[in-house]
Design an enzyme around this catalytic site. Structure first.
Site, mmCIF file in Angstrom:
data_model
loop_
_atom_site.group_PDB
_atom_site.id
_atom_site.type_symbol
_atom_site.label_atom_id
_atom_site.label_comp_id
_atom_site.label_asym_id
_atom_site.label_seq_id
_atom_site.Cartn_x
_atom_site.Cartn_y
_atom_site.Cartn_z
ATOM 1 N N LEU A 31 0.861 -1.180 0.000
ATOM 2 C CA LEU A 31 0.000 0.000 0.000
ATOM 3 C C LEU A 31 0.896 1.228 0.000
ATOM 4 O O LEU A 31 1.856 1.298 0.763
ATOM 5 C CB LEU A 31 -0.902 0.020 1.252
ATOM 6 C CG LEU A 31 -2.005 -1.037 1.345
ATOM 7 C CD1 LEU A 31 -2.735 -0.918 2.678
ATOM 8 C CD2 LEU A 31 -2.988 -0.923 0.195
ATOM 9 N N ASP A 32 0.594 2.197 -0.857
ATOM 10 C CA ASP A 32 1.362 3.433 -0.894
ATOM 11 C C ASP A 32 1.300 4.145 0.459
ATOM 12 O O ASP A 32 0.363 3.925 1.239
ATOM 13 C CB ASP A 32 0.819 4.362 -1.979
ATOM 14 C CG ASP A 32 1.112 3.841 -3.382
ATOM 15 O OD1 ASP A 32 1.959 2.939 -3.507
ATOM 16 O OD2 ASP A 32 0.480 4.339 -4.340
ATOM 17 N N PRO A 33 2.278 5.008 0.749
ATOM 18 C CA PRO A 33 2.310 5.673 2.058
ATOM 19 C C PRO A 33 1.003 6.366 2.459
ATOM 20 O O PRO A 33 0.595 6.281 3.616
ATOM 21 C CB PRO A 33 3.453 6.685 1.889
ATOM 22 C CG PRO A 33 4.389 6.012 0.949
ATOM 23 C CD PRO A 33 3.508 5.290 -0.032
ATOM 24 N N VAL A 85 -2.031 5.622 1.544
ATOM 25 C CA VAL A 85 -3.170 4.705 1.559
ATOM 26 C C VAL A 85 -3.297 4.055 2.934
ATOM 27 O O VAL A 85 -2.305 3.712 3.566
ATOM 28 C CB VAL A 85 -3.023 3.641 0.459
ATOM 29 C CG1 VAL A 85 -4.205 2.679 0.467
ATOM 30 C CG2 VAL A 85 -2.894 4.316 -0.903
#
Length: 289
Positions: free
Chosen positions: A52-54, A56
């Site tokens: 998961l991107d930072p 998200v």
């Protein structure tokens, strides 16, 4: 040596073969969060269920200790997200029908910032619900195949709508077999570990589940203890050692093998007939004992 049944394990055993249904906060990367969980639980390894991107947030099941051997199981199930689609112009009148067209198999090329090769691939969107439209924002619920890029989906939706668009806030609400009904925060885990050190294990047992929970969406094969000991030494699962196979399991499926007390033994591919007198039934992919 075979493990005790999941419900009879000590806290140390639970932490060395467990899973935390973590609620990832905004800010750190999934890799950073997983490292914090590893250090907090004082285990040698930890692995998460998919990047998961930072920015998200949401469902990030995290495997502890020997359970990291089963990380591939998160590639088998679906994932669910709630996302804000930021439109670059007023929402058109046909937004519902246009969104519905994306509930299908889609061609996607990973974004430039992706950690994987940028080759064209197909991912399926199983359900795509338009929950609400307000001004230039559309709220979407997406259930999709693992590896689907929601950022790319939002970009393509914007093009199809004729307004342009990009992904705003994104939250993952489910990763099979986990969902957001019982998410655990980093603070929950820290507090549970502190109480366990003082002798109260009840909270930790609520926060950390036996690793078998991460296998509940896979077809299962029940094998004898004698077969499980052979698996521990690298042998595949042969027909004489099989007690039962899920009725919905098919050849080629990834299956989870358990002893009859519910303790996980291995992951493997179903390759043979359990009713045969001899022959290989499960080809090993990961030994869990």
């Amino acid at each position: 040596m075979l493990r005790d049944p999941p419900e009879h394990r000590s806290v140390d055993d639970l932490l060395s073969f467990g899973v935390v249904n973590l609620d990832k906060p905004p800010g750190p990367s999934a890799h950073q969060v997983t490292g914090w969980v590893r250090d907090m639980a004082d285990v040698d390894r930890a692995a998460h269920s998919g990047t998961l991107d930072p920015k998200v947030t949401g469902c990030l099941p995290t495997l502890l200790g020997d359970a990291t051997r089963m990380a591939q199981v998160f590639l088998e199930g679906s994932k669910e997200y709630v996302s804000v689609l930021e439109l670059h112009g007023p929402a058109p009148a046909d937004i519902d029908s246009t969104v519905a067209e994306f509930e299908s198999k889609l061609y996607q090329k990973p974004p430039r910032k992706s950690a994987v090769s940028r080759r064209l691939r197909v991912r399926e969107v199983y359900d795509l619900d338009l929950l609400e439209v307000k001004d230039r924002q559309a709220l979407l619920r997406i259930r999709c195949e693992s590896g689907t890029y929601i950022r790319k989906l939002c970009h393509d939706l914007g093009l199809a709508l004729g307004t342009g668009g990009h992904m705003g806030h994104l939250r993952r609400t489910a990763t099979d077999p986990f969902d957001d009904a019982d998410l655990v925060t980093l603070h929950d885990l820290a507090d549970a570990l502190a109480f366990a050190e003082e002798g109260d294990e009840s909270w930790l047992r609520d926060v950390v589940s036996p690793a078998e929970r991460a296998l509940s969406h896979l077809p299962s094969v029940t094998i004898a203890n004698s077969a499980a000991r052979e698996v521990a030494n690298g042998a595949p699962v042969y027909a004489p050692g099989v007690f039962d196979v899920d009725a919905d399991a098919s050849r080629g499926d990834l299956v989870a093998c358990f002893t009859d007390d519910g303790s996980a033994v291995c992951l493997g591919e179903l390759v043979g007939d359990a009713d045969a007198d001899a022959g290989e039934v499960v080809s090993l992919e990961a030994v869990l004992v």
